[in-house]
Motif scaffolding. Structure first.
Motif, PDB file in Angstrom:
ATOM      1  N   GLY A 177      -5.194 -11.030   3.893  1.00 49.59           N
ATOM      2  CA  GLY A 177      -4.432 -12.144   3.101  1.00 49.59           C
ATOM      3  C   GLY A 177      -2.866 -11.689   3.144  1.00 49.59           C
ATOM      4  N   GLY A 178      -2.341 -12.447   2.243  1.00 55.10           N
ATOM      5  CA  GLY A 178      -0.609 -12.196   2.165  1.00 55.10           C
ATOM      6  C   GLY A 178      -0.325 -11.430   1.135  1.00 55.10           C
ATOM      7  N   ILE A 179      -1.029 -10.729   0.186  1.00 53.92           N
ATOM      8  CA  ILE A 179      -0.758  -9.999  -0.770  1.00 53.92           C
ATOM      9  C   ILE A 179      -0.790  -8.570  -0.408  1.00 53.92           C
ATOM     10  CG2 ILE A 179      -1.494  -9.097  -3.079  1.00 53.92           C
ATOM     11  CD1 ILE A 179      -2.953 -11.958  -3.518  1.00 53.92           C
ATOM     12  N   GLY A 180       0.341  -8.009  -0.619  1.00 54.67           N
ATOM     13  CA  GLY A 180       0.474  -6.532  -0.472  1.00 54.67           C
ATOM     14  C   GLY A 180       0.207  -5.917  -1.871  1.00 54.67           C
ATOM     15  N   ALA A 233     -13.164 -20.811  -1.339  1.00 56.65           N
ATOM     16  CA  ALA A 233     -13.178 -20.645  -0.110  1.00 56.65           C
ATOM     17  C   ALA A 233     -12.182 -21.174   0.767  1.00 56.65           C
ATOM     18  CB  ALA A 233     -14.527 -21.295   0.456  1.00 56.65           C
ATOM     19  N   ALA A 234     -11.508 -22.343   0.022  1.00 52.41           N
ATOM     20  CA  ALA A 234     -10.241 -22.943   0.567  1.00 52.41           C
ATOM     21  C   ALA A 234      -9.087 -22.253   0.192  1.00 52.41           C
ATOM     22  CB  ALA A 234     -10.309 -24.412  -0.018  1.00 52.41           C
ATOM     23  N   GLY A 235      -9.225 -21.203  -0.522  1.00 55.72           N
ATOM     24  CA  GLY A 235      -7.905 -20.494  -0.969  1.00 55.72           C
ATOM     25  C   GLY A 235      -7.155 -20.984  -2.339  1.00 55.72           C
ATOM     26  N   LEU A 236      -7.867 -21.794  -2.878  1.00 56.53           N
ATOM     27  CA  LEU A 236      -7.475 -22.353  -4.085  1.00 56.53           C
ATOM     28  C   LEU A 236      -7.851 -21.658  -5.448  1.00 56.53           C
ATOM     29  CD1 LEU A 236      -7.830 -26.239  -3.453  1.00 56.53           C
ATOM     30  CD2 LEU A 236      -5.831 -24.920  -3.312  1.00 56.53           C
ATOM     31  N   ARG A 289     -13.391 -13.955  -5.308  1.00 59.21           N
ATOM     32  CA  ARG A 289     -12.551 -15.035  -5.744  1.00 59.21           C
ATOM     33  C   ARG A 289     -11.991 -15.850  -4.686  1.00 59.21           C
ATOM     34  NH1 ARG A 289      -9.485 -13.208 -10.676  1.00 59.21           N
ATOM     35  NH2 ARG A 289      -8.934 -15.516 -10.656  1.00 59.21           N
ATOM     36  N   GLY A 290     -11.771 -15.237  -3.801  1.00 52.49           N
ATOM     37  CA  GLY A 290     -11.131 -15.846  -2.717  1.00 52.49           C
ATOM     38  C   GLY A 290      -9.684 -15.232  -2.629  1.00 52.49           C
TER      39      GLY A 290
END
Length: 707
Positions: free
Chosen positions: A171-174, A444-447, A192-193
């Motif tokens: 994902g986009g978290i560093g 799953a939808a990234g929410l 938790r996605g």
């Protein structure tokens, strides 16, 4: 004349970590086949659980092959230099191994081994030796006492964790940590996605630090938000430089700092041996640099995930939308208690909702569709679409109080369908302890739904704060050089006057007779202050007399002061006679000191005895400009005392801001260890420095001005 202070650190001052985080060749010192050993798990993580196509070189003098790979007796036996050497050896073997790696031309060494700075002086000495190896050879050292790193977006694990194989959601978290356990807990929020693209855990930081990793993530196009879990900072100014780079790049930094209590400070020192620093200073400097500070791990995960979805933008109006009246009321109350604003829905939005919803539904903000959504399949999606497009609404808070099976599942489907094209940010809150299909759909939808209203509102408040924050300039005045030597109060005030600050009219005297002459020239009432070398705290020593209305009172004060000082082993040979400042005003303090972690720091708060009684003080790293100074003034809890109050005029805030900017410029220049201006009388006509201590840098008296 004003000038812009140059950035203390540029991009070129940070190392290129690309060979560390995306290596083409890796050696593993201490590679092993012993089950559950560090050397075995590390090799298997790289060879079997990573998508690594580069060369893997086990180093073990006792084996010809390890897990099917050819083994080498030493680094010098490798066919050529490698990008990274992972050190899985006992502490007593690490220093020699690092020397061998450096001699072999290795780019980076990742040291898992513990037993160094966290154990005491001998361990710290070994870390100093590591730093010297890095400095003289060019190899960069990551660790020791580190669990390694996981570049999940590229499926690379330089780690001994036996569960790395489960880290499949990038994902986009560093994520940047110094320890492993809390970082691993964050990674497992993938359930938790919440996906982490890159996790670096820097350990004791003998060489490379969190600042270096943060700066790399600023330039990594895969990383959209940087989450930081810090136990301390090896180099505070370097970290702040990385934070400034993140702000310029528009990448939010969300940070949790361990070590706010005495217990926490002691624990972090024993864990990673990092400097914990002052919690108050750290928090204030975070705010100054746009770093979003959080208080616990759940909040770090929630807030980082929110920023990954939402990015940085100015947001204002919040609409609470639910099918439960009590839940909607609770959410609205929490929004208001957090100081946030409910949007006023546009007439067209309300009309559209009335046309769709039952007559007894609430179509103002908060919106309550009632249980009618249970019986009308499209009601929720149609109404939510209207609210999400309301011109005054930037965020829709969607609390789901309980799992209602297919009804809740359909509600989750509606959010997922609308979220990609919604002008407003949709924030679901799954309040039920039952994690049903709808919850999984949102994940799953990234929410990634928040798990309580409190967590949701707290994260939303952080999001709105960062959207409103912008970096302030560091334009500072050009100041004259300070005269050499130490300064007593009279000399210090002369310096301040030369810098353009206001001080009371005063004269230095050497006798009671001269004091009387000075007072007649200045005009009564006056203040008498002894000038005794090394005596910084005059009030406690009986070396200050105020409100002296005539010559008799002044002479009596001189005699009493001389006797009091004599009893303490001092002589009253020089004193300062000053006009006693009167009229409306509030006592504040302004100070400059060299923080052991972050360098020059300016402090401001309520002054006199109030600074000790209430500790109503805030801080900023020097240098900074006028906007930041005004923000400091607004930040203290006693800010209302500086404004007009019960017919009393307010203080000249511009004069206070100018004073703070001058202190910041002095701090950046570096020739002052400490400056304590307390009290400063802040009134409608300006800011007058009533007492001043200046200690030049460096001196043995550093620290005394704040005691």
């Amino acid at each position: 004349m004003r000038h812009r202070v140059p950035e203390p650190m540029r991009a070129g001052d940070f190392p290129d970590l690309s060979r560390l985080l995306s290596p083409r060749s890796v050696a593993i010192l201490g590679a092993s086949e012993r089950p559950r050993s560090v050397g075995s798990d590390t090799l298997l993580n790289l060879a079997e659980h990573s998508d690594f196509e580069g060369g893997i070189f086990p180093v073990n003098p006792g084996r010809a092959r390890v897990h099917g790979l050819r083994a080498y007796p030493a680094m010098s036996a490798l066919p050529g230099p490698v990008d990274v050497a992972v050190v899985c050896l006992p502490a007593e073997a690490v220093i020699d191994a690092l020397r061998d790696c450096a001699a072999a031309g290795t780019g980076f060494a990742v040291v898992f081994t513990s037993g160094f700075g966290e154990t005491g002086d001998a361990g710290r000495a070994a870390e100093t030796e590591m730093a010297e190896i890095a400095r003289h050879s060019g190899i960069r050292i990551y660790g020791p006492n580190s669990p390694g790193l996981s570049n999940i977006n590229r499926r690379l694990g330089l780690t001994f964790s036996p569960v790395f194989k489960n880290d499949t959601l990038g994902g986009g978290i560093g994520l940047v940590t110094q320890g492993g356990g809390l970082g691993r807990a964050f990674i497992q929020a993938s359930e938790r996605g919440v996906g982490v693209g890159l996790w670096c855990s820097t350990g004791n930081e003998a060489d490379l630090t969190m600042a270096d990793v943060v700066h790399h993530m600023v330039g990594d196009p895969d990383i959209r938000v940087i989450a930081l879990l810090a136990e301390g900072f090896r180099d505070g100014p370097r970290f702040l430089a990385a934070a400034r780079a993140a702000a310029r790049a528009g990448k939010p930094v969300v940070a949790m700092k361990v070590g706010k209590s005495d217990y926490g400070v002691a624990a972090t020192r024993s864990h990673t041996a990092a400097l914990a620093g002052s919690a108050a200073v750290t928090s204030a400097l975070f705010r100054q640099h746009g770093i979003v500070e959080v208080d616990d791990l759940d909040e770090l995960i929630d807030t980082a995930a929110l920023f990954e979805r939402a990015g940085i933008a100015r947001r204002r109006g919040i609409c609470v939308y639910s099918f439960s009246g009590g839940t909607a009321a609770l959410a609205a109350d929490m929004v208001g208690s957090a100081g946030l604003t409910l949007s006023e829905l546009a007439p067209d939005t309300r009309a559209g909702l009335r046309a769709l919803a039952p007559s007894y539904a609430a179509v103002d903000n908060p919106v309550d569709l009632t249980t009618q959504v249970f019986t009308q399949d499209t009601l929720n999606r149609d109404c939510l679409s209207l609210v999400a497009r309301d011109p005054a609404t930037d965020v829709v808070l969607l609390p789901i109080p309980a799992d209602y099976g297919p009804i809740t599942d359909r509600s989750a489907d509606d959010m997922v369908a609308l979220a990609p094209d919604s002008p407003a940010l949709l924030l679901p809150v799954w309040m039920s302890g039952h994690r049903a299909a709808g919850y999984a759909t949102l994940n799953a939808a990234g929410l990634a739904p928040f798990r309580s209203l409190g967590k949701a509102v707290t994260a939303l408040k952080r999001l709105i704060w960062r959207g409103d924050w912008s970096p302030s300039d560091t334009e500072t005045p050009s100041l004259p050089a300070l005269p050499p030597g130490e300064h007593d109060e009279a000399a210090a005030k002369a310096v301040l006057a030369d810098l353009g600050l206001t001080v009371p009219e005063g004269r230095v005297v050497t006798s009671a007779r001269q004091a009387g002459e000075a007072a007649r020239g200045i005009g009564f009432p006056v203040v008498l202050k002894a000038l005794v070398p090394g005596l910084l705290h005059k009030t406690e020593a009986g070396a200050v007399a105020v409100g002296l209305m005539d010559e008799q009172a002044l002479a009596a004060a001189w005699d009493a002061m001389a006797a009091s000082l004599a009893a303490q082993g001092h002589r009253l040979e020089r004193a300062l006679v000053e006009r006693m400042e009167q009229g409306p005003g509030v006592e504040v303090m302004a100070g400059l000191h060299r923080d052991p972690v972050f360098g020059p720091v300016v402090s401001f708060g309520l002054g006199g005895v109030m600074v000790e009684a209430l500790s109503d003080v805030t801080h900023r790293a020097a240098p900074f400009g006028r906007d930041e100074a005004l923000a400091m003034i607004d930040e203290i809890r006693g800010r209302a005392l500086l404004g007009p109050l019960r017919g009393r005029p307010g203080a000249d805030l511009g004069a206070l801001a100018d004073l703070l900017v001058i202190l910041a410029a002095l701090g950046a220049r570096g020739d002052i260890a400490e400056m304590d201006l307390n009290p400063v009388r802040a009134g409608p006509a300006g800011a007058t420095v009533l007492d001043a201590v200046i200690l030049r840098a460096p001196t043995d008296t550093e620290g005394k001005a704040r005691q």
